[in-house]
Design a protein around this motif. Sequence first.
Motif, PDB file in Angstrom:
ATOM      1  N   THR A 165       0.736  -1.462  -0.539  1.00  0.00           N
ATOM      2  CA  THR A 165       0.379   0.206  -0.128  1.00  0.00           C
ATOM      3  C   THR A 165       0.582   1.543  -0.116  1.00  0.00           C
ATOM      4  O   THR A 165       1.954   1.372   1.024  1.00  0.00           O
ATOM      5  N   GLN A 166       0.721   2.330  -0.845  1.00  0.00           N
ATOM      6  CA  GLN A 166       1.259   3.803  -0.657  1.00  0.00           C
ATOM      7  C   GLN A 166       0.622   4.449  -1.359  1.00  0.00           C
ATOM      8  O   GLN A 166      -0.896   4.205  -2.612  1.00  0.00           O
ATOM      9  N   GLY A 167       0.632   5.691  -1.383  1.00  0.00           N
ATOM     10  CA  GLY A 167      -0.152   6.222  -1.756  1.00  0.00           C
ATOM     11  C   GLY A 167      -0.210   8.040  -0.836  1.00  0.00           C
ATOM     12  O   GLY A 167       1.356   8.486  -0.111  1.00  0.00           O
ATOM     13  N   ARG A 168      -0.736   9.223  -1.349  1.00  0.00           N
ATOM     14  CA  ARG A 168      -0.715  10.666  -0.705  1.00  0.00           C
ATOM     15  C   ARG A 168      -1.568  10.871   0.009  1.00  0.00           C
ATOM     16  O   ARG A 168      -2.993  10.826   0.064  1.00  0.00           O
ATOM     17  N   VAL A 169      -1.000  10.670   1.418  1.00  0.00           N
ATOM     18  CA  VAL A 169      -2.057  11.170   2.571  1.00  0.00           C
ATOM     19  C   VAL A 169      -2.141  13.169   2.613  1.00  0.00           C
ATOM     20  O   VAL A 169      -1.278  13.533   2.981  1.00  0.00           O
ATOM     21  N   ILE A 170      -3.259  13.182   2.896  1.00  0.00           N
ATOM     22  CA  ILE A 170      -3.152  14.907   2.632  1.00  0.00           C
ATOM     23  C   ILE A 170      -4.010  15.097   4.032  1.00  0.00           C
ATOM     24  O   ILE A 170      -4.958  14.712   4.403  1.00  0.00           O
ATOM     25  N   VAL A 171      -3.237  15.392   4.933  1.00  0.00           N
ATOM     26  CA  VAL A 171      -3.480  16.407   6.102  1.00  0.00           C
ATOM     27  C   VAL A 171      -3.305  17.377   6.440  1.00  0.00           C
ATOM     28  O   VAL A 171      -3.108  18.309   5.893  1.00  0.00           O
ATOM     29  N   GLN A 172      -4.395  17.891   7.262  1.00  0.00           N
ATOM     30  CA  GLN A 172      -4.944  19.513   7.685  1.00  0.00           C
ATOM     31  C   GLN A 172      -5.092  19.678   8.922  1.00  0.00           C
ATOM     32  O   GLN A 172      -5.186  18.527  10.149  1.00  0.00           O
ATOM     33  N   PHE A 173      -4.213  20.659   8.850  1.00  0.00           N
ATOM     34  CA  PHE A 173      -3.716  21.473  10.959  1.00  0.00           C
ATOM     35  C   PHE A 173      -4.482  22.787  10.788  1.00  0.00           C
ATOM     36  O   PHE A 173      -4.395  23.272  10.020  1.00  0.00           O
ATOM     37  N   VAL A 174      -3.661  22.987  12.610  1.00  0.00           N
ATOM     38  CA  VAL A 174      -4.151  24.779  12.496  1.00  0.00           C
ATOM     39  C   VAL A 174      -2.709  24.978  13.514  1.00  0.00           C
ATOM     40  O   VAL A 174      -2.683  24.357  14.154  1.00  0.00           O
ATOM     41  N   VAL A 175      -2.340  26.182  12.438  1.00  0.00           N
ATOM     42  CA  VAL A 175      -0.912  26.685  13.519  1.00  0.00           C
ATOM     43  C   VAL A 175      -1.803  27.940  13.929  1.00  0.00           C
ATOM     44  O   VAL A 175      -1.746  28.830  13.239  1.00  0.00           O
ATOM     45  N   ASN A 176      -0.983  27.687  15.221  1.00  0.00           N
ATOM     46  CA  ASN A 176      -1.722  28.610  16.825  1.00  0.00           C
ATOM     47  C   ASN A 176      -0.844  30.059  15.953  1.00  0.00           C
ATOM     48  O   ASN A 176       0.313  29.962  15.692  1.00  0.00           O
ATOM     49  N   LYS A 177      -1.449  30.533  17.258  1.00  0.00           N
ATOM     50  CA  LYS A 177      -1.210  31.982  17.255  1.00  0.00           C
ATOM     51  C   LYS A 177       0.677  31.670  17.754  1.00  0.00           C
ATOM     52  O   LYS A 177       2.235  33.187  16.923  1.00  0.00           O
ATOM     53  N   ASP A 178       0.873  30.936  18.748  1.00  0.00           N
ATOM     54  CA  ASP A 178       2.706  30.775  18.528  1.00  0.00           C
ATOM     55  C   ASP A 178       3.111  29.826  18.259  1.00  0.00           C
ATOM     56  O   ASP A 178       3.904  29.789  18.681  1.00  0.00           O
ATOM     57  N   GLY A 179       2.772  29.126  16.378  1.00  0.00           N
ATOM     58  CA  GLY A 179       3.672  28.565  16.311  1.00  0.00           C
ATOM     59  C   GLY A 179       3.182  26.982  16.280  1.00  0.00           C
ATOM     60  O   GLY A 179       3.534  26.187  15.013  1.00  0.00           O
ATOM     61  N   SER A 180       2.572  26.460  17.680  1.00  0.00           N
ATOM     62  CA  SER A 180       2.167  25.002  17.689  1.00  0.00           C
ATOM     63  C   SER A 180       1.284  24.635  17.270  1.00  0.00           C
ATOM     64  O   SER A 180       0.447  25.221  16.145  1.00  0.00           O
ATOM     65  N   ILE A 181       1.427  22.891  16.079  1.00  0.00           N
ATOM     66  CA  ILE A 181       0.481  22.426  15.449  1.00  0.00           C
ATOM     67  C   ILE A 181      -0.704  21.745  16.163  1.00  0.00           C
ATOM     68  O   ILE A 181      -0.568  21.308  17.416  1.00  0.00           O
ATOM     69  N   VAL A 182      -2.331  22.167  16.449  1.00  0.00           N
ATOM     70  CA  VAL A 182      -3.441  21.439  16.423  1.00  0.00           C
ATOM     71  C   VAL A 182      -4.227  21.234  15.942  1.00  0.00           C
ATOM     72  O   VAL A 182      -4.107  21.625  14.763  1.00  0.00           O
ATOM     73  N   ASP A 183      -5.015  20.338  15.959  1.00  0.00           N
ATOM     74  CA  ASP A 183      -6.353  20.219  15.339  1.00  0.00           C
ATOM     75  C   ASP A 183      -5.960  19.691  14.151  1.00  0.00           C
ATOM     76  O   ASP A 183      -6.546  19.489  13.240  1.00  0.00           O
ATOM     77  N   ALA A 184      -4.956  18.252  14.033  1.00  0.00           N
ATOM     78  CA  ALA A 184      -4.600  17.606  13.187  1.00  0.00           C
ATOM     79  C   ALA A 184      -5.627  16.117  12.585  1.00  0.00           C
ATOM     80  O   ALA A 184      -6.149  15.580  13.508  1.00  0.00           O
ATOM     81  N   GLN A 185      -5.602  16.627  10.970  1.00  0.00           N
ATOM     82  CA  GLN A 185      -7.057  15.484  11.176  1.00  0.00           C
ATOM     83  C   GLN A 185      -6.436  14.985   9.152  1.00  0.00           C
ATOM     84  O   GLN A 185      -6.196  15.995   8.510  1.00  0.00           O
ATOM     85  N   VAL A 186      -7.483  14.149   9.173  1.00  0.00           N
ATOM     86  CA  VAL A 186      -6.651  13.685   7.610  1.00  0.00           C
ATOM     87  C   VAL A 186      -7.931  13.943   6.770  1.00  0.00           C
ATOM     88  O   VAL A 186      -9.011  13.882   7.023  1.00  0.00           O
ATOM     89  N   VAL A 187      -7.663  14.205   5.952  1.00  0.00           N
ATOM     90  CA  VAL A 187      -8.714  15.433   4.698  1.00  0.00           C
ATOM     91  C   VAL A 187      -8.694  14.251   3.895  1.00  0.00           C
ATOM     92  O   VAL A 187     -10.253  13.742   2.907  1.00  0.00           O
ATOM     93  N   ARG A 188      -7.512  13.733   3.216  1.00  0.00           N
ATOM     94  CA  ARG A 188      -7.698  12.219   1.671  1.00  0.00           C
ATOM     95  C   ARG A 188      -7.052  11.376   2.522  1.00  0.00           C
ATOM     96  O   ARG A 188      -5.676  11.408   2.843  1.00  0.00           O
ATOM     97  N   SER A 189      -8.124  10.483   2.806  1.00  0.00           N
ATOM     98  CA  SER A 189      -6.968   8.785   3.199  1.00  0.00           C
ATOM     99  C   SER A 189      -6.439   8.295   2.632  1.00  0.00           C
ATOM    100  O   SER A 189      -7.210   8.142   1.332  1.00  0.00           O
ATOM    101  N   VAL A 190      -5.849   7.218   2.420  1.00  0.00           N
ATOM    102  CA  VAL A 190      -4.998   6.073   1.705  1.00  0.00           C
ATOM    103  C   VAL A 190      -5.324   4.592   2.104  1.00  0.00           C
ATOM    104  O   VAL A 190      -6.384   3.666   1.913  1.00  0.00           O
TER     105      VAL A 190
END
Length: 231
Positions: A165-190
């Motif tokens: 199995t191979q492919g491209r997983v598209i992940v969407q997340f939110v960059v906070n005001k301090d630069g931290s990463i939160v709320d990561a979720q898969v938009v396109r699943s493989v």
Amino acid sequence: MEVKKSPKADLEGKKSTWLLIGYVIVLAFMFVAFEWTKRDVKIDVAQAVTEVVFEEEIIPITETPPEPNTPPPAEAPKVAETLEIVDDNSDVEESTDILTEDNLPTQAKTNVTYVPVQVVETEPEEQTIFEVVEQMPEFPGGTAALMQYLNKNIKYPVIAQEQGTQGRVIVQFVVNKDGSIVDAQVVRSVDPYLDKEAIRVINTMPKWTPGKQRGKPVRVKFTVPVAFRLT
């Protein structure tokens, strides 16, 4: 021949007496002269400085004329109530009508309608998530450094390798005001295993340079593709 004078004609014996009387008369004249000069002294005050007299301006006192006494309103004439005496044998019609909503007069009827209140919830500006801003967030070192970080830290799942199995997983997340990463979720699943690994790598990224809108850091939604390839 010795000349003898009579004691009455001898003036030498009364010389001292007349001398004293003369002194007394002279002193009396002098006293009268001094007293007379003191009484005749007059002081001329015509050339003296006259006292300045300020005339006070008299301000008349204004008095408000008293308001005329207004007569009280005339009382309405009392109407004498007249009672009609009815014989005991006469028939009296008694009305027992009950007022209901149907038989109310037209003016007395009111229609009550319920209008729901619409509450518009505005999201605070601090919690607003932008998708496009003037200055988009950036991974430390740029896009090339981001690709190197993903290739270095991705661990290809063994089950996905065995299944090919191979492919491209598209992940969407939110960059906070301090630069931290939160709320990561898969938009396109493989594949579930590949999706799980992509989320893990995104959450372990270092802090980004936050996005800015009007010169102020804001929260921005960002999307990154994570490629899985078998060699």
